[in-house]
Write a protein that holds these residues in place. Structure first.
Motif, PDB file in Angstrom:
ATOM      1  N   ILE A  70      24.587  46.533  -2.116  1.00  0.00           N
ATOM      2  CA  ILE A  70      23.121  46.744  -1.744  1.00  0.00           C
ATOM      3  C   ILE A  70      22.627  47.083  -3.088  1.00  0.00           C
ATOM      4  CG2 ILE A  70      23.556  49.252  -1.535  1.00  0.00           C
ATOM      5  CD1 ILE A  70      21.437  48.861   0.624  1.00  0.00           C
ATOM      6  N   ASN A  71      23.455  47.540  -4.118  1.00  0.00           N
ATOM      7  CA  ASN A  71      22.664  47.877  -5.466  1.00  0.00           C
ATOM      8  C   ASN A  71      22.656  46.808  -6.440  1.00  0.00           C
ATOM      9  OD1 ASN A  71      23.125  48.874  -8.508  1.00  0.00           O
ATOM     10  ND2 ASN A  71      22.299  50.585  -7.465  1.00  0.00           N
ATOM     11  N   ALA A  72      21.325  46.458  -6.937  1.00  0.00           N
ATOM     12  CA  ALA A  72      21.244  45.042  -7.849  1.00  0.00           C
ATOM     13  C   ALA A  72      21.963  45.075  -9.020  1.00  0.00           C
ATOM     14  CB  ALA A  72      19.743  44.948  -7.695  1.00  0.00           C
ATOM     15  N   ASP A  73      21.881  46.283  -9.795  1.00  0.00           N
ATOM     16  CA  ASP A  73      22.642  46.426 -11.102  1.00  0.00           C
ATOM     17  C   ASP A  73      23.956  46.084 -10.871  1.00  0.00           C
ATOM     18  OD1 ASP A  73      20.326  47.072 -12.174  1.00  0.00           O
ATOM     19  OD2 ASP A  73      20.428  49.111 -12.311  1.00  0.00           O
ATOM     20  N   ALA A  74      24.698  46.866  -9.819  1.00  0.00           N
ATOM     21  CA  ALA A  74      26.139  46.481  -9.591  1.00  0.00           C
ATOM     22  C   ALA A  74      26.350  44.983  -9.494  1.00  0.00           C
ATOM     23  CB  ALA A  74      26.557  47.565  -8.466  1.00  0.00           C
ATOM     24  N   THR A  75      25.510  44.269  -8.627  1.00  0.00           N
ATOM     25  CA  THR A  75      25.756  43.069  -8.505  1.00  0.00           C
ATOM     26  C   THR A  75      25.641  42.162  -9.595  1.00  0.00           C
ATOM     27  OG1 THR A  75      23.701  42.703  -7.404  1.00  0.00           O
ATOM     28  CG2 THR A  75      25.516  43.152  -5.920  1.00  0.00           C
ATOM     29  N   GLY A 116      22.150  43.334  -1.264  1.00  0.00           N
ATOM     30  CA  GLY A 116      21.320  43.772  -0.097  1.00  0.00           C
ATOM     31  C   GLY A 116      22.199  44.647   0.849  1.00  0.00           C
ATOM     32  N   ASP A 117      21.763  44.932   2.126  1.00  0.00           N
ATOM     33  CA  ASP A 117      22.369  45.856   3.177  1.00  0.00           C
ATOM     34  C   ASP A 117      23.197  44.613   3.729  1.00  0.00           C
ATOM     35  OD1 ASP A 117      23.155  47.250   5.310  1.00  0.00           O
ATOM     36  OD2 ASP A 117      21.425  48.357   5.230  1.00  0.00           O
ATOM     37  N   ILE A 118      24.413  44.995   3.921  1.00  0.00           N
ATOM     38  CA  ILE A 118      25.401  43.744   4.628  1.00  0.00           C
ATOM     39  C   ILE A 118      24.855  43.688   6.211  1.00  0.00           C
ATOM     40  CG2 ILE A 118      27.143  45.566   5.428  1.00  0.00           C
ATOM     41  CD1 ILE A 118      27.695  42.020   4.305  1.00  0.00           C
ATOM     42  N   ARG A 119      24.364  44.715   6.604  1.00  0.00           N
ATOM     43  CA  ARG A 119      23.802  44.464   8.058  1.00  0.00           C
ATOM     44  C   ARG A 119      22.433  43.715   8.203  1.00  0.00           C
ATOM     45  NH1 ARG A 119      23.817  51.253   8.563  1.00  0.00           N
ATOM     46  NH2 ARG A 119      22.575  50.653   6.856  1.00  0.00           N
ATOM     47  N   GLN A 120      22.129  43.322   6.838  1.00  0.00           N
ATOM     48  CA  GLN A 120      20.837  42.458   7.228  1.00  0.00           C
ATOM     49  C   GLN A 120      20.953  41.209   6.715  1.00  0.00           C
ATOM     50  OE1 GLN A 120      17.555  44.668   5.423  1.00  0.00           O
ATOM     51  NE2 GLN A 120      17.986  46.547   6.948  1.00  0.00           N
ATOM     52  N   VAL A 121      22.269  40.963   5.760  1.00  0.00           N
ATOM     53  CA  VAL A 121      22.498  39.699   5.338  1.00  0.00           C
ATOM     54  C   VAL A 121      22.640  38.678   6.221  1.00  0.00           C
ATOM     55  CG1 VAL A 121      24.387  38.499   3.862  1.00  0.00           C
ATOM     56  CG2 VAL A 121      23.605  40.855   3.375  1.00  0.00           C
ATOM     57  N   GLU A 122      22.033  37.358   6.298  1.00  0.00           N
ATOM     58  CA  GLU A 122      22.029  36.362   7.139  1.00  0.00           C
ATOM     59  C   GLU A 122      23.096  35.392   7.245  1.00  0.00           C
ATOM     60  OE1 GLU A 122      18.157  34.570   6.707  1.00  0.00           O
ATOM     61  OE2 GLU A 122      17.034  36.238   7.418  1.00  0.00           O
ATOM     62  N   PHE A 173      32.127  47.935   8.245  1.00  0.00           N
ATOM     63  CA  PHE A 173      33.052  47.191   7.497  1.00  0.00           C
ATOM     64  C   PHE A 173      34.071  46.719   8.602  1.00  0.00           C
ATOM     65  CE2 PHE A 173      37.593  47.092   5.945  1.00  0.00           C
ATOM     66  CZ  PHE A 173      37.549  46.615   4.691  1.00  0.00           C
ATOM     67  N   LEU A 174      34.402  47.328   9.567  1.00  0.00           N
ATOM     68  CA  LEU A 174      35.121  46.626  10.503  1.00  0.00           C
ATOM     69  C   LEU A 174      34.761  45.543  11.359  1.00  0.00           C
ATOM     70  CD1 LEU A 174      36.902  49.846  11.847  1.00  0.00           C
ATOM     71  CD2 LEU A 174      37.748  48.326  10.505  1.00  0.00           C
ATOM     72  N   GLY A 175      33.232  45.641  11.366  1.00  0.00           N
ATOM     73  CA  GLY A 175      32.708  44.378  12.327  1.00  0.00           C
ATOM     74  C   GLY A 175      33.104  43.324  11.285  1.00  0.00           C
ATOM     75  N   MET A 176      32.879  43.363  10.081  1.00  0.00           N
ATOM     76  CA  MET A 176      33.316  42.189   9.317  1.00  0.00           C
ATOM     77  C   MET A 176      34.602  41.707   9.459  1.00  0.00           C
ATOM     78  SD  MET A 176      31.952  39.665   7.153  1.00  0.00           S
ATOM     79  CE  MET A 176      30.587  40.197   6.378  1.00  0.00           C
ATOM     80  N   VAL A 177      35.583  42.791   9.496  1.00  0.00           N
ATOM     81  CA  VAL A 177      36.861  42.283   9.855  1.00  0.00           C
ATOM     82  C   VAL A 177      37.044  41.592  11.031  1.00  0.00           C
ATOM     83  CG1 VAL A 177      39.074  43.285  10.183  1.00  0.00           C
ATOM     84  CG2 VAL A 177      37.827  44.100   8.329  1.00  0.00           C
ATOM     85  N   GLU A 178      36.510  42.026  12.158  1.00  0.00           N
ATOM     86  CA  GLU A 178      36.332  41.576  13.379  1.00  0.00           C
ATOM     87  C   GLU A 178      35.761  40.060  13.460  1.00  0.00           C
ATOM     88  OE1 GLU A 178      35.210  42.565  18.268  1.00  0.00           O
ATOM     89  OE2 GLU A 178      34.078  43.675  16.374  1.00  0.00           O
ATOM     90  N   ARG A 179      34.763  39.969  12.616  1.00  0.00           N
ATOM     91  CA  ARG A 179      34.004  38.510  12.412  1.00  0.00           C
ATOM     92  C   ARG A 179      34.991  37.367  11.868  1.00  0.00           C
ATOM     93  NH1 ARG A 179      28.883  36.240  11.805  1.00  0.00           N
ATOM     94  NH2 ARG A 179      28.859  34.476  10.317  1.00  0.00           N
ATOM     95  N   VAL A 180      35.719  37.820  10.499  1.00  0.00           N
ATOM     96  CA  VAL A 180      36.313  37.064   9.779  1.00  0.00           C
ATOM     97  C   VAL A 180      37.955  36.689  10.274  1.00  0.00           C
ATOM     98  CG1 VAL A 180      37.108  36.575   7.507  1.00  0.00           C
ATOM     99  CG2 VAL A 180      35.050  37.607   7.525  1.00  0.00           C
TER     100      VAL A 180
END
Length: 363
Positions: free
Chosen positions: A31-36, A61-67, A106-113
């Motif tokens: 979510i942090n632009a400097d970090a990315t 961005g917030d992973i929950r809002q990434v399309e 995080f686990l939601g992404m695990v379930e997706r992938v």
């Protein structure tokens, strides 16, 4: 080459370890632009110098809002360190802190992938503090429900060549029941000290070690004493002196001001006794509070903080100085990540080419 998805990537400390262990990133998010921005710059250098495919999609961005998210079966591994402020003993340990819910995202992404495995890093308290016993149980239960057998352990980064006694939880999950996993054994018999780490850099103020912290060090009017001269509160703020002859304590993300750790320059240069040792002994014996702090006491630079975390010496940090300190303090030490990554690859039976020099390839 086995592939991984990275969440809550920060500046890429965890990712650098996994890339060095032979994994290829395909997606990263923070979510942090400097970090990315730091992450992208580092990956571009690795790609050019090592010929690896590290110019993958990096989304801010917030992973929950990434399309657009990674698809099912796109990666062998999902890794990440969800925000830990809600769990950390350094914070308020608020069970209602919304940041604490990211472990389930995080686990939601695990379930997706549906990768073969996942690695979740977080603070020690989530694994061991009774306040969070129900939460970690819920996390493991959710992982089991989506098909993963989990392993939980707190590791100390000092055991893997990191000059810092940073303890972190690693929850490692494998799809199915037939994978036998063993956490990495310590890779060093003698811990690396702060002095050893800082001696690998140019002198303070010279190019390559010139992002200095200007926050003044003044004596606390009413010192809080502990048995160790490197504990308690002897100076203003919460920046404590570090014993340069030992690994550092955990570096905080709040560095940059008067919470930035302190070192004794004289000791670094000539191995003399650290000034704070004598001052502490005097206070313990009932002596007076000093009127001034000698100039040989100073706060660590951005590059020194990065070295203590085992980032490459010319990691391309982006953003303001306070942002750079924060990125470093929030990171997983790459050398620690490398040890975990190798153990996961071994458990998965992945034939891979380990290249530890990647941890130094930005130099």
């Amino acid at each position: 080459m086995p592939k991984f998805v990275s969440l809550y990537s920060g500046a890429g400390g965890l990712d650098l370890g996994f890339i060095a262990a032979g994994f290829e990133p395909i997606f990263a998010n923070d979510i942090n632009a400097d970090a990315t921005a730091t992450y992208k710059a580092a990956m571009e250098i690795i790609s050019k110098r090592k010929g690896l495919s590290c110019t993958h999609e990096v989304v801010t961005g917030d992973i929950r809002q990434v399309e657009t998210l990674p698809a099912k079966g796109s990666a062998d591994l999902v890794i990440g360190g969800p925000p830990c402020q809600g769990f950390s003993v350094a914070g308020k340990m608020d069970p209602n802190d919304p940041r604490s819910r990211h472990v389930f995202d995080f686990l939601g992404m695990v379930e997706r992938v549906q990768p073969r495995a996942f690695v979740m890093e977080n603070v020690k308290a989530l694994a061991e503090n009774k306040r969070w016993a129900g939460t970690i149980a819920d996390i493991r239960k959710k992982a089991e429900e989506i098909g993963y057998k989990t392993n939980l352990k707190v590791l100390n980064s000092a055991d893997y060549g990191v000059p810092q006694a940073r303890e972190r939880m690693f929850l490692v999950g494998f799809k199915g029941e037939d994978v036998v996993y063993e956490y990495p054994e310590p890779s060093v018999s003698t811990p690396v000290t702060v002095a050893e780490a800082l001696h690998r850099l140019p002198p303070i103020g010279a190019p390559g070690n010139d992002e200095v912290c200007t926050a003044k060090i003044t004596p606390a009017k009413t010192p809080i004493l502990r048995q160790s001269p490197f504990a308690g509160m002897l100076f203003n703020g919460q920046g404590r002196p570090m014993d340069v002859n030992r690994p550092a304590p955990t570096l905080p993300a709040t560095m940059g001001g008067n919470r930035t750790p302190i070192v004794d320059q004289n000791t670094l240069e000539n191995s003399s006794e650290q000034w704070v040792v004598g001052y502490h002994a005097s206070l313990m014996a009932g002596g007076a509070v000093t009127a001034f702090v000698p100039s040989n006491l100073r706060r660590i630079s951005v590059q020194e903080a990065a070295a203590i975390q085992t980032f490459p010496s010319d990691m391309p940090w982006q953003g303001s100085q306070s942002s750079r300190y924060r990125q470093i303090g929030n990171a997983v030490p790459p050398k620690m990540a490398f040890a975990v990554a190798k153990s996961v690859a071994e458990a998965l039976g992945i034939e891979h080419k380990t290249d530890a020099s990647i941890l130094d390839c930005l130099q």
